[in-house]
Scaffold this motif. Structure first.
Motif, PDB file in Angstrom:
ATOM      1  N   LEU A 468      12.785  -7.209  25.379  1.00  0.00           N
ATOM      2  CA  LEU A 468      11.356  -6.921  25.249  1.00  0.00           C
ATOM      3  C   LEU A 468      10.792  -6.220  26.477  1.00  0.00           C
ATOM      4  O   LEU A 468       9.583  -5.994  26.566  1.00  0.00           O
ATOM      5  CB  LEU A 468      10.589  -8.229  24.995  1.00  0.00           C
ATOM      6  N   GLY A 469      11.660  -5.895  27.440  1.00  0.00           N
ATOM      7  CA  GLY A 469      11.203  -5.195  28.637  1.00  0.00           C
ATOM      8  C   GLY A 469      10.645  -6.095  29.710  1.00  0.00           C
ATOM      9  O   GLY A 469      10.097  -5.617  30.702  1.00  0.00           O
ATOM     10  N   ARG A 470      10.774  -7.427  29.484  1.00  0.00           N
ATOM     11  CA  ARG A 470      10.304  -8.379  30.499  1.00  0.00           C
ATOM     12  C   ARG A 470      11.480  -8.772  31.382  1.00  0.00           C
ATOM     13  O   ARG A 470      12.615  -8.815  30.938  1.00  0.00           O
ATOM     14  CB  ARG A 470       9.705  -9.617  29.835  1.00  0.00           C
ATOM     15  N   TYR A 471      11.176  -9.089  32.633  1.00  0.00           N
ATOM     16  CA  TYR A 471      12.229  -9.483  33.570  1.00  0.00           C
ATOM     17  C   TYR A 471      12.471 -10.989  33.493  1.00  0.00           C
ATOM     18  O   TYR A 471      11.537 -11.793  33.430  1.00  0.00           O
ATOM     19  CB  TYR A 471      11.853  -9.096  35.004  1.00  0.00           C
ATOM     20  N   ARG A 472      13.743 -11.364  33.483  1.00  0.00           N
ATOM     21  CA  ARG A 472      14.160 -12.767  33.466  1.00  0.00           C
ATOM     22  C   ARG A 472      15.329 -12.943  34.433  1.00  0.00           C
ATOM     23  O   ARG A 472      16.105 -12.020  34.663  1.00  0.00           O
ATOM     24  CB  ARG A 472      14.599 -13.202  32.059  1.00  0.00           C
ATOM     25  N   PHE A 473      15.440 -14.157  34.962  1.00  0.00           N
ATOM     26  CA  PHE A 473      16.582 -14.450  35.824  1.00  0.00           C
ATOM     27  C   PHE A 473      17.856 -14.535  34.989  1.00  0.00           C
ATOM     28  O   PHE A 473      17.891 -15.216  33.968  1.00  0.00           O
ATOM     29  CB  PHE A 473      16.387 -15.775  36.573  1.00  0.00           C
ATOM     30  N   VAL A 474      18.896 -13.854  35.434  1.00  0.00           N
ATOM     31  CA  VAL A 474      20.212 -13.908  34.789  1.00  0.00           C
ATOM     32  C   VAL A 474      21.187 -14.489  35.801  1.00  0.00           C
ATOM     33  O   VAL A 474      21.248 -14.048  36.949  1.00  0.00           O
ATOM     34  CB  VAL A 474      20.689 -12.511  34.336  1.00  0.00           C
ATOM     35  N   LYS A 475      21.952 -15.488  35.352  1.00  0.00           N
ATOM     36  CA  LYS A 475      22.871 -16.177  36.247  1.00  0.00           C
ATOM     37  C   LYS A 475      24.234 -15.487  36.248  1.00  0.00           C
ATOM     38  O   LYS A 475      24.773 -15.154  35.198  1.00  0.00           O
ATOM     39  CB  LYS A 475      23.023 -17.634  35.799  1.00  0.00           C
ATOM     40  N   TYR A 476      24.783 -15.271  37.437  1.00  0.00           N
ATOM     41  CA  TYR A 476      26.101 -14.653  37.586  1.00  0.00           C
ATOM     42  C   TYR A 476      26.999 -15.565  38.411  1.00  0.00           C
ATOM     43  O   TYR A 476      26.590 -16.078  39.454  1.00  0.00           O
ATOM     44  CB  TYR A 476      25.999 -13.294  38.300  1.00  0.00           C
ATOM     45  N   GLU A 477      28.209 -15.753  37.943  1.00  0.00           N
ATOM     46  CA  GLU A 477      29.192 -16.511  38.712  1.00  0.00           C
ATOM     47  C   GLU A 477      29.824 -15.579  39.743  1.00  0.00           C
ATOM     48  O   GLU A 477      30.194 -14.453  39.439  1.00  0.00           O
ATOM     49  CB  GLU A 477      30.295 -17.064  37.796  1.00  0.00           C
ATOM     50  N   LEU A 478      29.919 -16.055  40.978  1.00  0.00           N
ATOM     51  CA  LEU A 478      30.569 -15.269  42.017  1.00  0.00           C
ATOM     52  C   LEU A 478      32.079 -15.271  41.798  1.00  0.00           C
ATOM     53  O   LEU A 478      32.664 -16.291  41.453  1.00  0.00           O
ATOM     54  CB  LEU A 478      30.251 -15.843  43.401  1.00  0.00           C
TER      55      LEU A 478
END
Length: 529
Positions: A468-478
């Protein structure tokens, strides 16, 4: 972006500030190009810093009714009110772009500073704070444990029947009293110049004639009953949905808040008796190297006159100075240090300046033993320890400083109290919420169970656009595992082994009982109420 191993200053920072965070993974190349451009830095307008105060409780000796006892607070006879013995440590931290600029110029200064130290054989060993000093055998950098141990071993080797003299000096309010003219001169002389280049001068001005806003002024409301309110999380979430991680949407909004007086801005508060600006803020990436640079000429003079000529042992860890000399040279050392500090416009903390004599005697079993004798107001006191870099040295043994151990227990109990509040809050929302996660975290931080530096796989979060063009936190594993830091018991174990002092590990033998008592009082009992 693949980061150069020398670009240790080029790193993302996690804290919120007045302006947008910088993602080094995406913007690192362009940011580096700007910061390493002298013209860009020379014209850069630095933003206000954010100021906060870290308060540490102290159980200090105070004089009341003619006697000296330890208290957390006492009644000031002149003011007629109670004064806390807590130590307040002011911190100032910069916006992300400004912090990167300070970091880059700190690395430039550090490289020049190290080259200057290398010109004088032996001088580098004398300055131990804010530097990476490699350990030849252990494969990592030296810590305060190594520096303290080396000093204590030196005392033991020099202690004889006649004794050796140990003087310690503590510089009063060091960072906040640095003279700007002395600092500026040390800065341009390091480069062999008569004045600062425009880019360096702009960084110098930003670190000395700085402005700041109070972190508390960014909160929703003022303090109530000693408790600080939080920040406007609804507004922060709204900004995050736009991809902005900051207290303000843009520099324009920040300027409008300042111009309308909604957000007060303050100037450098440090002044000397003549009302002239002095001092630098603690918390900037450049503060540490500037503190060492300020005393570079001082260190050279002490090294030449006391180390090379008198054969003294000299170590300076930031504002803590330790000098070991022969008894006959004690007065010369005191007078020379006092004169040099006056020349560099630095004051001594009289209550933290100590004089010791360490002697070797024979005990009841005819074994050699090193003893300590401290001189206080002309009187000698046998058996009082030398306090240095968090350790107490008695001559025949070394222990962790009792005040540091007390601080650990206070932090442990405070952590249990906070966990208790979080658990009760979670239980209020859901009666089935588990409290095991909080307890595991406490035991990991404040018991010997968490003293191992285990490899852990950590995750990071990034703001990214959704459908929808909104920013959200996305979790990434190192991808790579990160070595855990251990805890206070890791430090105790390491100090005990390096100094060959089993008694250091035994100092905290009561911690498990104290921890369980705190859990029972602040979690178990309150959950049952």
């Amino acid at each position: 972006m693949k980061q150069d191993t020398q670009d240790i200053w080029l790193k993302s920072r996690g804290y919120l500030h007045l302006t947008q965070k910088i993602n080094i993974a995406e913007e690192g190349k362009s940011i580096k190009a700007k910061i390493t451009n002298k013209n860009f830095v020379a014209k850069h307008a630095f933003f206000p810093l954010i100021h906060c105060v870290i308060k540490e409780r102290k159980f200090k000796k105070v004089k009341t009714d003619g006697s000296t006892i330890r208290k957390h607070s006492y009644k000031d006879p002149e003011k007629g009110e109670y004064v806390q013995t807590a130590k307040k440590r002011p911190l100032h931290y910069a916006t992300h772009i400004d912090s990167l600029i300070f970091g880059y110029y700190a690395s430039v200064l550090q490289e020049k500073y190290e080259a200057e130290l290398a010109k004088f054989a032996g001088l580098s060993k004398c300055i131990t704070a804010y530097r990476r000093i490699e350990h030849n055998q252990e494969g990592y950098n030296k810590s305060t444990i190594h520096f303290a141990h080396e000093a204590f071993e030196q005392i033991k080797s020099l202690a004889s029947a006649n004794g050796c003299q140990v003087l310690t000096f503590d510089l009063k309010s060091f960072f906040s009293t640095l003279d700007h003219k002395v600092l500026k001169r040390a800065w341009y002389q390091l480069f062999g110049l008569d004045t600062l280049p425009p880019d360096h001068y702009n960084v110098f001005k930003a670190a000395t004639n700085f402005s700041y806003v109070l972190l508390d002024d960014l909160r929703i409301s003022p303090d109530k009953m000693g408790r600080k309110s939080g920040f406007d999380e609804k507004r922060l979430a709204e900004l995050r949905s736009k991809g902005i991680q900051a207290f303000f949407e843009s520099p324009e909004e920040l300027r409008n808040k300042i111009q309308s007086k909604e957000l007060p801005v303050f100037k450098n508060p440090f002044r000397n008796k003549q009302k002239q600006l002095i001092g630098i803020p603690q918390g900037l990436p450049i503060s540490a190297v500037l503190a060492n640079l300020y005393l570079l000429e001082f260190d050279k003079q002490v090294f030449e006159h006391l180390v090379c000529q008198l054969g003294c042992y000299y170590r300076r860890y930031s504002d803590d100075i330790l000098i070991i000399s022969e008894q006959k040279d004690c007065k010369k050392v005191e007078d020379f240090i006092s004169e040099m500090l006056r020349r560099f416009k630095v004051d001594l903390s009289k209550d933290k300046t100590e004089k010791f004599c360490f002697k070797t005697i024979l005990d009841d079993k005819n074994n050699s033993k090193v003893i300590s004798i401290r001189t206080i107001e002309g009187k000698e006191h046998l058996g009082l320890p030398l306090n240095y870099l968090g350790f107490e040295f008695y001559g025949d043994k070394t222990l962790i400083k009792s005040a540091n151990l007390a601080k650990f227990y206070r932090r442990m109990i405070e952590a249990v109290k906070r966990s208790g509040r979080h658990i009760r809050k979670a239980k209020h929302k859901s009666p089935f919420a588990s409290n095991e996660l909080f307890k595991k975290r406490i035991f990991k931080l404040y018991s010997f169970h968490g003293n191992k530096k285990r490899l852990t796989y950590k995750a990071t979060k990034r703001l990214e656009k959704d459908a929808l063009g909104r920013y959200r936190f996305v979790k990434y594993e190192l991808n790579k595992p990160k070595k855990g830091r251990g805890n206070y018991f890791t430090y105790l174990k390491r100090a005990s082994e390096l100094m060959q002092e089993p008694s250091i590990k035994r100092q905290a033998h009561k911690h498990y009982r104290v921890l369980h008592q705190a859990i029972d009082k602040h979690i178990t009992q309150k959950l049952s109420d």
